[in-house]
Design a protein around this motif. Structure first.
Motif, PDB file in Angstrom:
ATOM      1  N   VAL A   5     -26.460 134.300  23.835  1.00  0.00           N
ATOM      2  CA  VAL A   5     -25.947 132.976  23.538  1.00  0.00           C
ATOM      3  C   VAL A   5     -24.339 132.711  23.970  1.00  0.00           C
ATOM      4  O   VAL A   5     -24.267 131.425  24.375  1.00  0.00           O
ATOM      5  CB  VAL A   5     -26.080 132.708  21.766  1.00  0.00           C
ATOM      6  N   THR A   6     -23.668 133.628  23.514  1.00  0.00           N
ATOM      7  CA  THR A   6     -22.172 133.490  24.051  1.00  0.00           C
ATOM      8  C   THR A   6     -22.086 133.162  25.466  1.00  0.00           C
ATOM      9  O   THR A   6     -21.241 132.353  25.910  1.00  0.00           O
ATOM     10  CB  THR A   6     -21.491 134.776  23.677  1.00  0.00           C
ATOM     11  N   MET A   7     -22.886 134.118  26.254  1.00  0.00           N
ATOM     12  CA  MET A   7     -22.648 133.765  27.838  1.00  0.00           C
ATOM     13  C   MET A   7     -23.089 132.362  28.147  1.00  0.00           C
ATOM     14  O   MET A   7     -22.514 131.566  29.330  1.00  0.00           O
ATOM     15  CB  MET A   7     -23.544 134.749  28.538  1.00  0.00           C
ATOM     16  N   ILE A   8     -24.195 131.911  27.552  1.00  0.00           N
ATOM     17  CA  ILE A   8     -24.644 130.648  27.887  1.00  0.00           C
ATOM     18  C   ILE A   8     -23.685 129.604  27.374  1.00  0.00           C
ATOM     19  O   ILE A   8     -23.374 128.497  28.242  1.00  0.00           O
ATOM     20  CB  ILE A   8     -26.180 130.385  27.287  1.00  0.00           C
ATOM     21  N   ASN A   9     -23.013 129.712  26.175  1.00  0.00           N
ATOM     22  CA  ASN A   9     -22.082 128.991  25.832  1.00  0.00           C
ATOM     23  C   ASN A   9     -20.806 128.732  26.894  1.00  0.00           C
ATOM     24  O   ASN A   9     -20.338 127.699  26.945  1.00  0.00           O
ATOM     25  CB  ASN A   9     -21.675 128.834  24.365  1.00  0.00           C
ATOM     26  N   ILE A  10     -20.547 129.874  27.337  1.00  0.00           N
ATOM     27  CA  ILE A  10     -19.381 130.013  28.091  1.00  0.00           C
ATOM     28  C   ILE A  10     -19.573 129.370  29.448  1.00  0.00           C
ATOM     29  O   ILE A  10     -18.716 128.416  30.060  1.00  0.00           O
ATOM     30  CB  ILE A  10     -18.843 131.389  28.520  1.00  0.00           C
ATOM     31  N   VAL A  11     -20.854 129.411  30.161  1.00  0.00           N
ATOM     32  CA  VAL A  11     -21.014 128.951  31.193  1.00  0.00           C
ATOM     33  C   VAL A  11     -21.376 127.369  31.174  1.00  0.00           C
ATOM     34  O   VAL A  11     -20.974 126.597  31.903  1.00  0.00           O
ATOM     35  CB  VAL A  11     -22.579 129.558  31.699  1.00  0.00           C
ATOM     36  N   TRP A  12     -21.971 126.916  29.986  1.00  0.00           N
ATOM     37  CA  TRP A  12     -22.081 125.382  29.604  1.00  0.00           C
ATOM     38  C   TRP A  12     -20.665 124.747  29.361  1.00  0.00           C
ATOM     39  O   TRP A  12     -20.310 123.745  30.122  1.00  0.00           O
ATOM     40  CB  TRP A  12     -22.854 125.377  28.263  1.00  0.00           C
ATOM     41  N   MET A  13     -19.759 125.562  28.648  1.00  0.00           N
ATOM     42  CA  MET A  13     -18.497 124.834  28.799  1.00  0.00           C
ATOM     43  C   MET A  13     -17.780 124.622  29.850  1.00  0.00           C
ATOM     44  O   MET A  13     -16.758 123.822  30.426  1.00  0.00           O
ATOM     45  CB  MET A  13     -17.634 125.832  27.589  1.00  0.00           C
ATOM     46  N   MET A  14     -17.868 125.740  30.969  1.00  0.00           N
ATOM     47  CA  MET A  14     -17.171 125.832  32.170  1.00  0.00           C
ATOM     48  C   MET A  14     -17.735 124.745  33.005  1.00  0.00           C
ATOM     49  O   MET A  14     -17.083 123.973  33.918  1.00  0.00           O
ATOM     50  CB  MET A  14     -17.346 127.193  33.081  1.00  0.00           C
ATOM     51  N   MET A  15     -19.158 124.497  32.987  1.00  0.00           N
ATOM     52  CA  MET A  15     -19.830 123.450  33.840  1.00  0.00           C
ATOM     53  C   MET A  15     -19.028 121.813  33.331  1.00  0.00           C
ATOM     54  O   MET A  15     -18.792 121.138  34.165  1.00  0.00           O
ATOM     55  CB  MET A  15     -21.188 123.419  33.603  1.00  0.00           C
ATOM     56  N   ILE A  16     -19.445 121.821  32.226  1.00  0.00           N
ATOM     57  CA  ILE A  16     -18.832 120.419  31.697  1.00  0.00           C
ATOM     58  C   ILE A  16     -17.050 120.267  31.896  1.00  0.00           C
ATOM     59  O   ILE A  16     -16.995 119.005  32.156  1.00  0.00           O
ATOM     60  CB  ILE A  16     -19.156 120.434  29.949  1.00  0.00           C
ATOM     61  N   SER A  17     -16.479 121.286  31.649  1.00  0.00           N
ATOM     62  CA  SER A  17     -15.163 121.169  32.035  1.00  0.00           C
ATOM     63  C   SER A  17     -14.863 120.845  33.191  1.00  0.00           C
ATOM     64  O   SER A  17     -14.040 119.802  33.957  1.00  0.00           O
ATOM     65  CB  SER A  17     -14.446 122.352  31.669  1.00  0.00           C
ATOM     66  N   GLY A  18     -15.461 121.444  34.102  1.00  0.00           N
ATOM     67  CA  GLY A  18     -15.523 121.294  35.616  1.00  0.00           C
ATOM     68  C   GLY A  18     -15.979 119.771  36.103  1.00  0.00           C
ATOM     69  O   GLY A  18     -15.146 119.050  36.956  1.00  0.00           O
ATOM     70  N   MET A  19     -16.958 119.279  35.527  1.00  0.00           N
ATOM     71  CA  MET A  19     -17.408 118.071  35.652  1.00  0.00           C
ATOM     72  C   MET A  19     -16.403 117.037  35.290  1.00  0.00           C
ATOM     73  O   MET A  19     -16.228 115.926  35.780  1.00  0.00           O
ATOM     74  CB  MET A  19     -18.771 117.709  35.009  1.00  0.00           C
ATOM     75  N   LEU A  20     -15.824 117.271  33.848  1.00  0.00           N
ATOM     76  CA  LEU A  20     -14.713 116.290  33.544  1.00  0.00           C
ATOM     77  C   LEU A  20     -13.649 116.239  34.238  1.00  0.00           C
ATOM     78  O   LEU A  20     -12.951 115.017  34.566  1.00  0.00           O
ATOM     79  CB  LEU A  20     -14.592 116.841  31.869  1.00  0.00           C
ATOM     80  N   ALA A  21     -13.146 117.619  34.702  1.00  0.00           N
ATOM     81  CA  ALA A  21     -12.008 117.411  35.696  1.00  0.00           C
ATOM     82  C   ALA A  21     -12.255 116.531  37.031  1.00  0.00           C
ATOM     83  O   ALA A  21     -11.429 116.160  37.451  1.00  0.00           O
ATOM     84  CB  ALA A  21     -11.619 118.923  35.978  1.00  0.00           C
ATOM     85  N   ALA A  22     -13.598 116.746  37.576  1.00  0.00           N
ATOM     86  CA  ALA A  22     -13.974 116.318  38.599  1.00  0.00           C
ATOM     87  C   ALA A  22     -14.096 114.531  38.501  1.00  0.00           C
ATOM     88  O   ALA A  22     -13.614 113.805  39.240  1.00  0.00           O
ATOM     89  CB  ALA A  22     -15.252 116.575  39.233  1.00  0.00           C
ATOM     90  N   THR A  23     -14.451 114.152  37.301  1.00  0.00           N
ATOM     91  CA  THR A  23     -14.300 112.771  37.004  1.00  0.00           C
ATOM     92  C   THR A  23     -13.182 112.106  36.916  1.00  0.00           C
ATOM     93  O   THR A  23     -12.773 111.143  37.395  1.00  0.00           O
ATOM     94  CB  THR A  23     -14.986 112.434  35.581  1.00  0.00           C
ATOM     95  N   PHE A  24     -11.995 112.944  36.092  1.00  0.00           N
ATOM     96  CA  PHE A  24     -10.695 112.501  36.138  1.00  0.00           C
ATOM     97  C   PHE A  24      -9.864 112.348  37.522  1.00  0.00           C
ATOM     98  O   PHE A  24      -9.275 111.647  37.891  1.00  0.00           O
ATOM     99  CB  PHE A  24      -9.885 113.343  35.110  1.00  0.00           C
TER     100      PHE A  24
END
Length: 51
Positions: A5-24
């Motif tokens: 669960v921790t690994m899934i959360n970390i991967v999810w947060m990295m993907m969302i952060s990357g998409m948010l950074a790309a959007t900005f």
């Protein structure tokens, strides 16, 4: 189980952060109006009401 669960959360947060950074990064670019060819997206005639 907790480790998965921790690994899934970390991967999810990295993907969302990357998409948010790309959007900005993509929306923060200033476009020179002299270099834009063709009509703008807001070039439709303004209609106050349909009726």
């Amino acid at each position: 189980m907790s480790n998965k669960v921790t690994m899934i959360n970390i991967v999810w947060m990295m993907m969302i952060s990357g998409m948010l950074a790309a959007t900005f990064a993509l929306y923060d670019q200033k476009v020179d109006p002299a270099k834009v060819y063709g009509p703008f997206a807001s070039a439709r005639p303004f209609v106050a009401s349909q009726y």
